[in-house]
Design an enzyme around this catalytic site. Structure first.
Site, PDB file in Angstrom:
ATOM      1  N   ASP A 195      82.577 140.501  13.583  1.00 40.85           N
ATOM      2  CA  ASP A 195      83.484 139.524  13.472  1.00 40.85           C
ATOM      3  C   ASP A 195      84.158 139.406  12.330  1.00 40.85           C
ATOM      4  OD1 ASP A 195      83.595 136.506  14.913  1.00 40.85           O
ATOM      5  OD2 ASP A 195      83.517 136.013  12.782  1.00 40.85           O
ATOM      6  N   HIS A 212      89.218 127.421  17.356  1.00 35.66           N
ATOM      7  CA  HIS A 212      89.007 127.319  16.032  1.00 35.66           C
ATOM      8  C   HIS A 212      89.941 128.228  15.416  1.00 35.66           C
ATOM      9  CE1 HIS A 212      86.912 130.774  17.519  1.00 35.66           C
ATOM     10  NE2 HIS A 212      86.625 131.120  16.166  1.00 35.66           N
ATOM     11  N   TYR A 230      90.344 132.529   7.668  1.00 34.02           N
ATOM     12  CA  TYR A 230      90.914 132.169   9.188  1.00 34.02           C
ATOM     13  C   TYR A 230      92.654 131.981   9.114  1.00 34.02           C
ATOM     14  CZ  TYR A 230      87.023 132.243  11.845  1.00 34.02           C
ATOM     15  OH  TYR A 230      85.717 132.850  12.481  1.00 34.02           O
ATOM     16  N   HIS A 256      77.055 136.755  21.226  1.00 31.83           N
ATOM     17  CA  HIS A 256      78.026 137.132  19.817  1.00 31.83           C
ATOM     18  C   HIS A 256      77.208 137.995  18.681  1.00 31.83           C
ATOM     19  CE1 HIS A 256      81.636 137.613  17.440  1.00 31.83           C
ATOM     20  NE2 HIS A 256      81.026 136.668  16.331  1.00 31.83           N
TER      21      HIS A 256
END
Length: 292
Positions: free
Chosen positions: A107, A152, A212, A272
């Protein structure tokens, strides 16, 4: 007491001015660094790390901005660029005595690993990516209603202020949402580990959002420069991915082949959080990668 990886030593290592990473180190032999994803900490590697430590030096840090690592303020938009975070990883390994090492990430950690492989090809000997696309491709494949799965990403890409306020108002609900919907096997993340993930994320809202946000701005710019220059991952690369390409309408393996010259792309049947849900498959893939 916070859960730990059994048998590993813990320390704090300075990787940049004013930035120390919390890191668990175990085993002996050729080094491999394991980078966690969102909304997790180094604990996500607890099963994989214990197995690999039988014949490798295994290094499991909390990324800057996550877990018990430092969380510097992002004053200019570069503090959480994957280029900056990749430099942390290289500095960490060097501080522990390793000039070259294998690198695996899941990730967010995979995005850092990819950037490290592009920026430091003489340092990263092997690279593994778990369940992510390179940043530029991630943004380009999301469109229409299927992009709702990445809400998100769009929320945290907004200018500072609103995302932090919204997430900070209900952090356990926000971060817990992803732990719930992304896990095919909820029992893979036991209660004490889940609590540790939520506690760590609750204390890192600002830095997680900055991580992010960087992926929507500066990380995309860096990827575009590499793409235009024909810069590729030259080391052996293994990609483990859920078979979600068919659902979202793109060929993940084809996208990866544009970035990696020596690629092994393997679909994995799990959720995931594959290092926790299917650790034996992850270990098998990493051990195979290290023989290439």
């Amino acid at each position: 007491m916070e859960p730990r990886i059994s048998g590993f030593d813990y320390r704090r290592v300075e990787v940049a001015e004013g930035v120390r990473l919390n890191v668990a180190v175990g085993g002996s032999g050729s080094p491999i660094v394991l980078l966690h994803g969102f909304p997790q900490t180094h604990l996500m590697w607890r099963h994989v790390a214990a197995d690999l430590a039988a014949d490798h030096t295994v290094i499991c840090p909390d990324l800057r901005g996550y877990g018990a690592s430092d969380k510097p303020a992002d004053t200019d938009g570069t503090a959480y660029a994957k280029r900056t975070m990749a430099a942390d990883v290289v500095a960490l390994a060097r501080a522990l005595g390793h000039d070259r090492f294998a690198l695996a990430g899941h990730d967010r950690g995979a995005l850092v690993a990819i950037r490290a492989g592009l920026d430091h090809p003489g340092v990263v000997t092997h690279l593994a990516s778990l369940d992510v696309l390179p940043t530029l491709d991630m943004w380009e494949v999301m469109h229409g209603t299927t992009a709702a799965v990445g809400f998100h990403l769009y929320l945290m890409a907004q200018p500072p202020g609103l995302p932090e306020q919204l997430i900070g108002a209900a952090p356990d609900a926000f971060f817990g949402h992803f732990l719930d919907i992304w896990a095919r096997d909820p029992e893979a993340i036991p209660a004490d580990v889940r609590a540790a993930y939520l506690r760590a994320s609750r204390e890192a809202v600002t830095s997680i959002v900055a991580d992010y946000r960087a992926s929507a701005i500066i990380d995309v710019e860096h990827d575009r420069v590499d793409q235009a220059a024909g810069n590729r991952l030259r080391m052996p690369v293994s990609v483990l991915q859920q078979d979600w390409g068919a659902v979202l309408g793109f060929d993940a393996a084809a996208l990866w082949r544009e970035w990696a010259t020596d690629l092994d792309h393997t679909p994995v049947t799990c959720g995931h959080f594959m290092a926790e849900e299917a650790p034996a498959e992850v270990v098998k893939a990493l051990r195979f990668l290290l023989t290439r």
